[in-house]
Write a protein that holds these residues in place. Structure first.
Motif, PDB file in Angstrom:
ATOM      1  N   THR A   1      27.211  43.223  43.769  1.00 17.95           N
ATOM      2  CA  THR A   1      26.834  44.605  43.479  1.00 17.95           C
ATOM      3  C   THR A   1      28.092  45.408  43.176  1.00 17.95           C
ATOM      4  OG1 THR A   1      26.912  45.115  45.846  1.00 17.95           O
ATOM      5  CG2 THR A   1      24.764  44.559  44.918  1.00 17.95           C
ATOM      6  N   PRO A   2      28.035  46.345  42.240  1.00 16.86           N
ATOM      7  CA  PRO A   2      29.223  47.147  41.922  1.00 16.86           C
ATOM      8  C   PRO A   2      29.581  48.074  43.074  1.00 16.86           C
ATOM      9  CG  PRO A   2      27.313  47.923  40.695  1.00 16.86           C
ATOM     10  CD  PRO A   2      26.895  46.666  41.372  1.00 16.86           C
ATOM     11  N   PRO A   3      30.821  48.573  43.115  1.00 17.90           N
ATOM     12  CA  PRO A   3      31.256  49.439  44.222  1.00 17.90           C
ATOM     13  C   PRO A   3      30.372  50.672  44.375  1.00 17.90           C
ATOM     14  CG  PRO A   3      33.155  48.686  42.976  1.00 17.90           C
ATOM     15  CD  PRO A   3      31.946  48.230  42.216  1.00 17.90           C
TER      16      PRO A   3
ATOM     17  N   TRP B   1      35.779  46.136  47.936  1.00 21.74           N
ATOM     18  CA  TRP B   1      34.338  46.410  48.029  1.00 21.74           C
ATOM     19  C   TRP B   1      33.567  45.126  48.305  1.00 21.74           C
ATOM     20  CZ3 TRP B   1      30.199  49.348  48.542  1.00 21.74           C
ATOM     21  CH2 TRP B   1      28.972  48.865  48.080  1.00 21.74           C
ATOM     22  N   LYS B   2      33.890  44.063  47.595  1.00 18.44           N
ATOM     23  CA  LYS B   2      33.153  42.805  47.761  1.00 18.44           C
ATOM     24  C   LYS B   2      33.298  42.273  49.173  1.00 18.44           C
ATOM     25  CE  LYS B   2      32.805  38.086  45.961  1.00 18.44           C
ATOM     26  NZ  LYS B   2      33.350  37.086  45.007  1.00 18.44           N
TER      27      LYS B   2
ATOM     28  N   ASN C   1      27.441  50.894  45.339  1.00 17.46           N
ATOM     29  CA  ASN C   1      26.061  50.674  44.926  1.00 17.46           C
ATOM     30  C   ASN C   1      25.362  49.873  46.016  1.00 17.46           C
ATOM     31  OD1 ASN C   1      23.641  50.116  43.704  1.00 17.46           O
ATOM     32  ND2 ASN C   1      24.510  49.503  41.734  1.00 17.46           N
TER      33      ASN C   1
ATOM     34  N   GLU D   1      42.290  48.590  39.907  1.00 16.32           N
ATOM     35  CA  GLU D   1      40.827  48.511  39.894  1.00 16.32           C
ATOM     36  C   GLU D   1      40.360  47.172  40.447  1.00 16.32           C
ATOM     37  OE1 GLU D   1      36.849  49.348  39.372  1.00 16.32           O
ATOM     38  OE2 GLU D   1      38.587  50.688  39.344  1.00 16.32           O
ATOM     39  N   GLN D   2      41.081  46.103  40.156  1.00  9.48           N
ATOM     40  CA  GLN D   2      40.704  44.791  40.693  1.00  9.48           C
ATOM     41  C   GLN D   2      40.830  44.768  42.212  1.00  9.48           C
ATOM     42  OE1 GLN D   2      43.376  41.348  40.248  1.00  9.48           O
ATOM     43  NE2 GLN D   2      41.690  40.254  39.254  1.00  9.48           N
TER      44      GLN D   2
ATOM     45  N   GLN E   1      37.820  46.534  43.658  1.00 14.58           N
ATOM     46  CA  GLN E   1      36.609  45.727  43.579  1.00 14.58           C
ATOM     47  C   GLN E   1      36.633  44.589  44.584  1.00 14.58           C
ATOM     48  OE1 GLN E   1      35.992  44.521  39.508  1.00 14.58           O
ATOM     49  NE2 GLN E   1      35.884  46.620  38.739  1.00 14.58           N
TER      50      GLN E   1
ATOM     51  N   CYS F   1      33.856  44.475  35.411  1.00 15.63           N
ATOM     52  CA  CYS F   1      34.156  43.595  36.550  1.00 15.63           C
ATOM     53  C   CYS F   1      35.439  42.827  36.272  1.00 15.63           C
ATOM     54  CB  CYS F   1      32.996  42.641  36.798  1.00 15.63           C
ATOM     55  SG  CYS F   1      33.272  41.539  38.206  1.00 15.63           S
TER      56      CYS F   1
ATOM     57  N   PRO G   1      32.029  54.145  36.183  1.00 15.46           N
ATOM     58  CA  PRO G   1      31.762  52.731  35.849  1.00 15.46           C
ATOM     59  C   PRO G   1      33.009  52.062  35.294  1.00 15.46           C
ATOM     60  CG  PRO G   1      30.802  54.195  34.207  1.00 15.46           C
ATOM     61  CD  PRO G   1      31.292  55.084  35.315  1.00 15.46           C
ATOM     62  N   SER G   2      33.140  50.777  35.599  1.00 11.50           N
ATOM     63  CA  SER G   2      34.288  50.004  35.126  1.00 11.50           C
ATOM     64  C   SER G   2      33.873  48.546  34.995  1.00 11.50           C
ATOM     65  CB  SER G   2      35.468  50.137  36.099  1.00 11.50           C
ATOM     66  OG  SER G   2      35.112  49.657  37.376  1.00 11.50           O
TER      67      SER G   2
END
Length: 318
Positions: free
Chosen positions: A267-269, A230-231, A271, A223-224, A227, A207, A204-205
């Motif tokens: 939704t988080p990566p 993923w989005k 997931n 990390e950005q 994300q 947003c 977990p991280s």
């Protein structure tokens, strides 16, 4: 259109038959801080013919030795493949000249190394990218949004390798079909199940999508980027599960207990919000357009255009 080759439909170990391709270049730095030197790195993708599992490797240069080391890393972690399919370099879009020269000068050396390891290298004909549609699609999935989220960021080789591994986990987490027929089971079958026997997970991280990049350190910036990838990729992959044709013909109806994927924003990566159809609400014409979905967090009501039906064993039989 020809039939699928036997390597695509015969059950065997993951990556026993593999397709490979290059993508890039990506600009990297030799060290952190000012005064660093900008160099090129490349993405080498390996894709399993049977289960669509994806393996990504960072390669520092286009040389026989660099590719040999990349292949050895792949074999050490995924096992030795029996066959490796690839094109001959003439149909590469990005860095076509460099990759073509690399393969033209080193094809014999690569084949000799593979033959000594008991691996058969099979090259597709010239000017025939349709022969490698499987790995070309993998390159598009990994590279298309990666170029956009990286922007002008220059990562180190270690950071780029870590980013490739995280993107690999994202691509291998995509749901394929229901794992069981139980109405209480919301778990799908993913390519990760064939690799580690269970779904892939992520730490977990917070947003960071809307954070100012000038206020982030290098780890948070990486990390950005993950994300953002993923989005973009997940929002593109979900519509591909729905047939976007003119709705003159009635498609397959939902049935109770069907496993579906909900189209959800933010939704988080890794997931994926999955659920089972609980109740269907037909309109005045008898065609359902709304359904109640039972999820792990309760029952929600969604329109049909926000629901993606995953393939089931009954579809294959019909």
């Amino acid at each position: 259109m020809g039939n699928l080759p036997a390597e695509r439909v015969t059950p065997d170990y993951p990556f026993y038959t593999t397709g490979t391709d290059f993508a890039g270049p990506f600009l990297i730095t030799d060290r952190k801080g000012r005064g660093c030197r900008i160099t090129k790195a490349y993405l080498c993708i390996f894709i399993c013919f049977r289960y669509k599992c994806i393996h990504l490797e960072a390669v520092s240069q286009l040389s026989k030795d660099a590719f040999t080391l990349c292949l050895q890393r792949f074999i050490s972690r995924r096992g030795k493949p029996k066959q490796i399919f690839c094109d001959n370099g003439r149909n590469f879009v990005a860095t076509a000249k460099e990759i073509n020269e690399f393969l033209k000068l080193n094809t014999d050396g690569i084949i000799d190394f593979a033959a000594n390891k008991g691996i058969e290298f099979r090259f597709s004909p010239a000017y025939a990218p349709n022969f490698g549609g499987l790995w070309e699609a993998g390159v598009k999935a990994a590279k298309y949004h990666l170029n956009r989220v990286l922007g002008n960021a220059h990562l180190t080789f270690e950071e780029l390798s870590s980013l490739f591994s995280q993107i690999e986990a994202i691509l291998n987490s995509r749901p394929l079909c229901p794992l069981s027929s139980s109405p209480q089971d919301f778990a799908p079958l993913t390519p990760g199940h064939f690799l580690i026997g269970r779904p892939l997970t992520v730490l977990p991280s917070p947003c960071l999508l809307d954070s100012n990049i000038n206020r982030l350190d290098r780890f948070q910036r990486l990390e950005q980027i993950r994300q953002h990838f993923w989005k973009r990729w997940s929002s593109e992959y979900v519509p591909e599960l729905q047939q976007r044709t003119k709705w003159k013909l009635r498609c397959k109806d939902l049935k109770p207990n069907d496993l579906i994927l909900l189209k959800e924003d933010f939704t988080p990566p890794l997931n994926w919000r999955l659920g089972r159809v609980e109740r269907i609400f037909p309109g005045t014409d008898g065609i359902p357009r709304v359904a109640d979905i039972s999820t792990a967090r309760g029952t929600v009501r969604r329109a049909i255009n926000r629901i993606c039906l995953l393939p089931s064993p009954d579809d294959a039989e019909s």
